[in-house]
Write an enzyme that holds these catalytic residues in place. Structure first.
Site, mmCIF file in Angstrom:
data_model
loop_
_atom_site.group_PDB
_atom_site.id
_atom_site.type_symbol
_atom_site.label_atom_id
_atom_site.label_comp_id
_atom_site.label_asym_id
_atom_site.label_seq_id
_atom_site.Cartn_x
_atom_site.Cartn_y
_atom_site.Cartn_z
ATOM 1 N N GLU A 108 -11.776 3.031 10.106
ATOM 2 C CA GLU A 108 -12.535 4.035 9.359
ATOM 3 C C GLU A 108 -13.966 3.580 9.120
ATOM 4 O O GLU A 108 -14.890 4.411 9.096
ATOM 5 C CB GLU A 108 -11.814 4.330 8.041
ATOM 6 C CG GLU A 108 -10.506 5.079 8.285
ATOM 7 C CD GLU A 108 -9.612 5.167 7.069
ATOM 8 O OE1 GLU A 108 -9.012 6.236 6.863
ATOM 9 O OE2 GLU A 108 -9.516 4.177 6.314
ATOM 10 N N GLU A 128 -1.640 3.208 8.991
ATOM 11 C CA GLU A 128 -1.245 3.415 7.594
ATOM 12 C C GLU A 128 0.158 3.988 7.449
ATOM 13 O O GLU A 128 0.919 3.605 6.554
ATOM 14 C CB GLU A 128 -2.261 4.333 6.884
ATOM 15 C CG GLU A 128 -3.518 3.618 6.424
ATOM 16 C CD GLU A 128 -4.580 3.532 7.492
ATOM 17 O OE1 GLU A 128 -5.734 3.228 7.146
ATOM 18 O OE2 GLU A 128 -4.262 3.771 8.680
#
Length: 254
Positions: A108, A128
């Site tokens: 990210e 995740e």
């Protein structure tokens, strides 16, 4: 105590290095604050034209420091996001120089950069879901805007890793370099950008970023609001004069 982030200047380029190789450059609260401070310094200094974000020890960033997070030390800054940059990237161009892993929050962070240069053996992923978490640092929201939705969902829902070559084929990485040369490649790319008019570069980046939220009808007026001051600037006149006189321009940023 070793600084979590190192900052160095290279001829108008600010290199920001996450310096926690013992933790694969996982980000804790102190690292977030240091990255945010470096990004602020990039935007505040007229002598700096481009930023590069990289990691020490052969790893870009393994994401959030889960051990710190479990102790309540969170790597998010209100209004600025993960590592102090995912929600509030700098006004000036930011290039990711990726060696090794860019995982979870590290991936990210790369998405928060405008451009990316990656070493051939680097690996990317948003794992995740494998840990019962959500890629809330920007990947779940931004990745479907960058690549086809079905491909984005594959990466987000499987959490599987992918290569630098696939990242480049998807348009997530601009250049792939030999291992150990990602920073060199990023510096070469930054030098090309830094040689251009700083006002023009900043306005162009802003138009490119904001245009997705504009209707076609309003877009022409909105972009003119941003580029008109550039056309009226000293730098615009200098660019024309330098072209006519066949010499390199001397930018003033005004």
């Amino acid at each position: 105590m070793t600084a979590p982030v190192l900052v160095a200047r290279h001829e108008g380029v600010l290199v920001v290095t996450i310096n926690r190789p013992e933790a694969r450059n996982a980000v804790d609260g102190a690292t977030s604050r240091a990255v945010a401070a470096a990004v602020d310094a990039l935007d505040a200094d007229d002598d700096l034209r481009v930023g590069i974000l990289t990691g020490a020890g052969g790893t870009f960033c393994a994401g959030m420091d889960l051990k710190a997070w479990m102790k309540g030390d969170k790597p998010f800054i209100p209004g600025r996001g993960f590592a102090g940059v995912t929600m509030a990237p700098p006004r000036k161009p930011l290039i990711a120089a990726v060696e090794g892993w860019a995982l979870a929050g590290g991936f990210e962070l790369m998405l928060a950069c405008d451009l990316a240069v990656a070493a051939a053996s680097s690996r990317f992923g948003v794992p995740e879901v494998k840990r019962g978490l959500v890629a809330g640092g920007g990947a779940a929201m931004l990745l479907p805007r960058r690549i086809p939705q079905a491909v984005a969902l594959e990466l987000l829902l499987t959490g599987d890793l992918f290569t630098a070559d696939r990242a480049a084929a998807l348009g997530l990485v601009n250049r792939v370099t030999p291992d150990g040369e990602a920073l060199k490649g990023a510096l070469e790319l930054a030098a090309v950008i830094a040689a251009n008019g700083p006002l023009a570069v900043a306005a162009t980046k802003r138009i490119a970023q904001e245009q997705a939220d504009w209707t076609l009808g309003e877009g022409w007026d909105r972009q003119e609001e941003l580029y008109r001051p550039v056309f009226d600037s000293e730098d615009a006149r200098e660019g024309a004069a330098a072209f006519a006189e066949k010499r390199p321009p001397v930018w003033r940023g005004r």
